[in-house]
Design a protein around this motif. Structure first.
Motif, short mmCIF file in Angstrom:
data_model
loop_
_atom_site.label_atom_id
_atom_site.label_comp_id
_atom_site.label_asym_id
_atom_site.label_seq_id
_atom_site.Cartn_x
_atom_site.Cartn_y
_atom_site.Cartn_z
N SER A 144 1.49 -1.23 3.84
CA SER A 144 2.44 -1.62 2.80
C SER A 144 1.91 -2.77 1.96
O SER A 144 2.27 -2.95 0.80
CB SER A 144 3.79 -2.01 3.42
OG SER A 144 3.56 -3.06 4.36
N PRO A 146 -1.13 -4.81 -0.06
CA PRO A 146 -2.41 -4.47 -0.71
C PRO A 146 -3.57 -4.99 0.14
O PRO A 146 -3.48 -6.05 0.75
CB PRO A 146 -2.36 -5.20 -2.05
CG PRO A 146 -1.31 -6.27 -1.87
CD PRO A 146 -0.36 -5.75 -0.86
N LYS A 154 -3.94 -5.85 -7.57
CA LYS A 154 -3.75 -5.44 -6.19
C LYS A 154 -4.45 -4.11 -5.95
O LYS A 154 -4.29 -3.17 -6.72
CB LYS A 154 -2.25 -5.25 -5.93
CG LYS A 154 -1.43 -6.53 -6.03
CD LYS A 154 -0.05 -6.27 -5.43
CE LYS A 154 0.86 -7.48 -5.50
NZ LYS A 154 1.37 -7.77 -6.84
N GLU A 156 -4.35 -1.02 -4.18
CA GLU A 156 -3.45 -0.19 -3.39
C GLU A 156 -3.99 1.22 -3.33
O GLU A 156 -4.89 1.56 -4.10
CB GLU A 156 -2.07 -0.16 -4.07
CG GLU A 156 -1.37 -1.50 -4.01
CD GLU A 156 -0.25 -1.58 -5.04
OE1 GLU A 156 0.78 -2.18 -4.74
OE2 GLU A 156 -0.43 -1.05 -6.14
N THR A 211 -9.65 1.81 -1.49
CA THR A 211 -9.05 1.70 -0.16
C THR A 211 -9.76 2.66 0.79
O THR A 211 -10.42 3.62 0.39
CB THR A 211 -7.56 2.05 -0.19
OG1 THR A 211 -7.44 3.40 -0.67
CG2 THR A 211 -6.78 1.11 -1.08
#
Lengths: 415, 226, 98
Positions: A144, A146, A154, A156, A211
């Protein structure tokens, strides 16, 4: 003392008049000489600055990076190895790394995709632009939060933070979308969450922060493998020992220690490297040709002139002094001119002249806005390698002519 | 006063082409006199002149200047004496191209490091004496033969020497200019200077102001000093 | 103006300019601390190992991570075909015998 100064001034007056008599030739000589100094000094400034910066910046690189080797190639690293490494005495932490390359056919550029490690290797600096989202809570509900927050951007799932070089090349800004072709042919659209600063281009120009899930989805790497791992050691002086132990326990591993990383960049642009040797050799050869031309003798006109000077009362030492100043005037002008131009070239124009050579075949090229680290030692070496030999070369050929006795001078000039 | 005792000068010693330019020359040059060394080509005039003027050394014998022996002085001292005592006028003006007349005139004084403003004044004064003031800043290439010769005379005088030495000075001058040259020599004599000239020009050695003519032949003096 | 005076003026000017540039260098060095710190921090945070100098190939981009084989992955006789290969050499650990 005053007479001595006045004498030098007279001789310099006369020498400059002499030089100006053959304006084109001497100006050409001066230009060429300055060019040689310019190239040598530019090379020195550029390489030294990069090396210095590298040694400063890369101090924070991982203590040990461990790769897995298969058939002589860098293969994916099995997650299972991590425990083996953790058990070695002296190891404080092992962090997996996910990074790889993506070739963008649109612009013909290679990007480095990287998943930021969950914790910084070692301690993190407080007063930097990179701020970890909620520091210290690495294993809390990471999905949840970043993964990384940089300058308010951020990272994400579904987003990228890109290096400034990429932004420049593809003209991308925040909230733009960029399509990627995944390993299975599907298209992944990722949103640009932000860009890394232009100041950090030297390390981040081609980076794309992504990510972990997106990375694995893009490249088809399963959760049992990572690219390589970073190992932190309790006692810095034990790094080599620990690396050796890793190699012993994991036969197919290749540990790379920080010291090797630093030394790699220490020897970059080394004069023994291909291009450098060509540049230096060319410059040295050009210089030798110069000096040889100077040293290989006098024209009839020059000889006559020396004869006249001796005949009107100049001593041998005066004539030699005159030649010394001739060499010195040209050398000093060329040296200072060349060094000043080199400085401006490297630190104000970002080494414009070298760009074609340095850029090579890459499409993505960082902004070489280097910090001026000047090595006085190199400058003095350059001075002694250029000014002194040239001045000496100017004096050598006239030794014989200068020692002519006035009687002979009178006879010859009487003709 | 200059004295030469048993002076001999040999060139290319030890080689097959060895020859004696001067043999057993004994000579006294009187002060404030105009002395002319006369003789055909190859008689050794120029050699004798250069030894007298400290431009070269004899192979044997002695040279004295005002009673002081200078034969074996080291080059530095010899040059110093030469610079201060002698002024040379050559056959050809031998001016350095590419620099102005004024600079050419000041050239011999450069190594002495005299203050430039003073040197300039001296040079300009000298040029003025020979009616060359208007040419001070001209390039030497633009001078006529006579003008160039006069510039070289001014140059010879820049260090205010006591003895003037001229080697075949009228060789490249026409009659009118030759007479003008002799007038200048007369002026020197009136100023108390000593003048030594080599020439085979009758205009020179038959001039009224000449005090003594020395005849040279094959490296020897034909007349003995009285 | 005398030639020698002109020469001395020029030389002094050049020395002065060089001096100013050296002052500029030390000032820039001081001011660059922020930028250097930022880069160092990024290196530490992201675990970077190399400068982004040559992006043509894997082994030119990550010099310190390359092994002796990587340039020749295409073919055993694949000689150096990137210009950057003439600036850089293999990482030190690889070429020395351990």
């Amino acid at each position: 003392m005053n007479a001595w100064i006045e004498k030098q001034r007279y001789i310099i007056d006369f020498t400059i008049s002499s030089l100006l008599r053959r304006k084109v030739k001497n100006l050409g000589l001066l230009a060429l000489y300055t060019l040689i100094v310019f190239i040598l000094a530019s090379t020195m400034f550029f390489t030294y600055s990069i090396k210095k910066e590298a040694s400063l910046i890369l101090k924070g690189s991982p203590e040990i990076v461990v790769q897995k080797i298969l058939a002589g190639r860098h293969d994916l690293f099995p997650v299972g190895y991590i425990d083996t490494i953790k058990q070695i005495r002296g190891v404080v932490g092992v962090e997996s790394r996910l990074w790889g390359y993506y070739y963008d056919s649109l612009v013909g550029a290679n990007y480095t995709l990287l998943t930021p490690p969950k914790t910084a290797a070692g301690e993190s600096h407080a007063k930097t632009a990179s701020v970890e989202g909620e520091a210290g809570d690495a294993d809390s509900a990471a999905s949840s939060k970043p993964l990384l927050e940089l300058n308010g951007a951020k990272l994400e799932p579904g987003t990228l933070i890109i290096g400034n070089g990429i932004a420049r090349l593809r003209k991308l800004t925040r909230d733009d979308y960029m399509p990627f072709r995944a390993f299975d042919g599907t298209i992944m659209n990722l949103r640009i969450a932000g860009t890394l600063s232009s100041q950090s281009e030297l390390v981040s120009s081609d980076l794309m922060l992504i990510t972990e899930d997106d990375f694995r989805k893009l490249f088809g790497i399963d959760t049992q493998h990572v690219t390589d791992v970073i190992v932190t050691v309790k006692n810095p002086s034990e790094v080599a020992t620990v690396a050796a132990k890793i190699k012993k326990r994991l036969i197919d591993s290749r540990p790379i220690i920080r010291d090797e990383i630093l030394r790699t960049y220490d020897s970059i642009f080394n004069w023994r490297g291909g291009m450098m040797i060509v540049v230096f050799s060319a410059a040295v050869l050009a210089f030798v040709i110069f000096a040889w031309d100077k040293a290989s003798g006098l024209s009839a006109g020059e000889r006559r002139e020396i004869g006249i000077l001796k005949a009107v009362g100049w001593e041998t030492s005066d004539v030699i002094l005159m030649k010394f100043w001739e060499g010195a005037i040209v050398s000093l002008s060329a040296f200072f001119g060349g060094v000043i131009l080199a400085y401006v070239h490297v630190f104000f124009t970002g080494s414009l002249v070298f760009e074609p050579a340095l850029k090579g075949w890459s499409s993505l090229y960082p902004n070489f806005d280097l910090t001026p680290f000047i090595n006085a030692e190199q400058l003095t070496t350059l001075f002694f390698l250029t000014v002194v030999p040239y001045t000496v070369a100017t004096i050598v050929p006239i030794w014989r002519a200068a020692t002519i006795d006035p009687d002979s001078a009178m006879r010859h000039t009487g003709e | 006063m200059i004295e030469l005792v048993n002076v001999k000068k040999v060139f290319n010693a030890g080689n097959p082409s060895e020859f004696s330019a001067l043999n057993s020359v004994n000579l006294c040059i009187a002060e404030n006199h105009v002395t002319v060394l006369k003789g055909p080509s190859g008689s050794g005039k120029t050699t004798l002149l250069s030894i007298v003027g400290c431009m070269s050394r004899p192979s044997a014998g002695r040279v004295k200047l005002n009673g002081r022996e200078i034969t074996s002085l080291p080059e530095r001292f010899l040059t110093d004496i030469r610079r201060k005592t002698f002024g040379f006028i050559f056959q050809q003006p031998n001016l350095i191209k590419g620099i102005s007349v004024l600079e050419n005139v000041m050239l011999p004084a450069y190594p002495l490091g005299e203050k430039r403003s003073q040197l300039r004044i001296k040079a300009l004064h000298g040029l003025n004496e020979l009616n060359l003031s208007s040419k001070a800043n001209a390039k030497v290439e633009w001078l006529s033969g006579g003008e160039a010769q006069r510039v070289s005379i001014v140059r010879a005088l820049i260090n205010d020497p006591g003895i003037i030495i001229a080697d075949e000075p009228t060789a490249h001058l026409d009659t009118k200019l030759s007479y003008r040259f002799m007038e200048i020599i007369e002026k020197f004599k009136a100023e108390g200077k000593t003048v030594i000239i080599t020439s085979h020009d009758p205009l020179v050695y038959e001039a009224a102001m000449v005090d003594r003519v020395v005849n040279l032949r094959d490296g020897r003096i034909e007349d003995m000093p009285a | 103006m005398r030639n020698s005076t002109l020469f001395f003026y020029c030389l002094s000017a050049e020395v002065l300019v060089l001096g100013l540039l050296l002052v500029h260098a030390s000032v820039r060095e001081g001011a660059a601390q922020d930028s250097l710190n930022e880069k160092s921090a990024l290196v530490k945070r992201l675990g970077l190992t190399d400068l982004c100098l040559f992006t043509e190939a894997r082994y030119t981009r990550h010099l310190s991570q390359a092994d002796l084989n990587t340039p020749f992955q295409d073919h055993p006789l694949s000689l150096e075909h990137f210009p950057s290969g003439s600036f850089t050499q293999p990482p030190t650990g690889v070429t020395q015998s351990r």
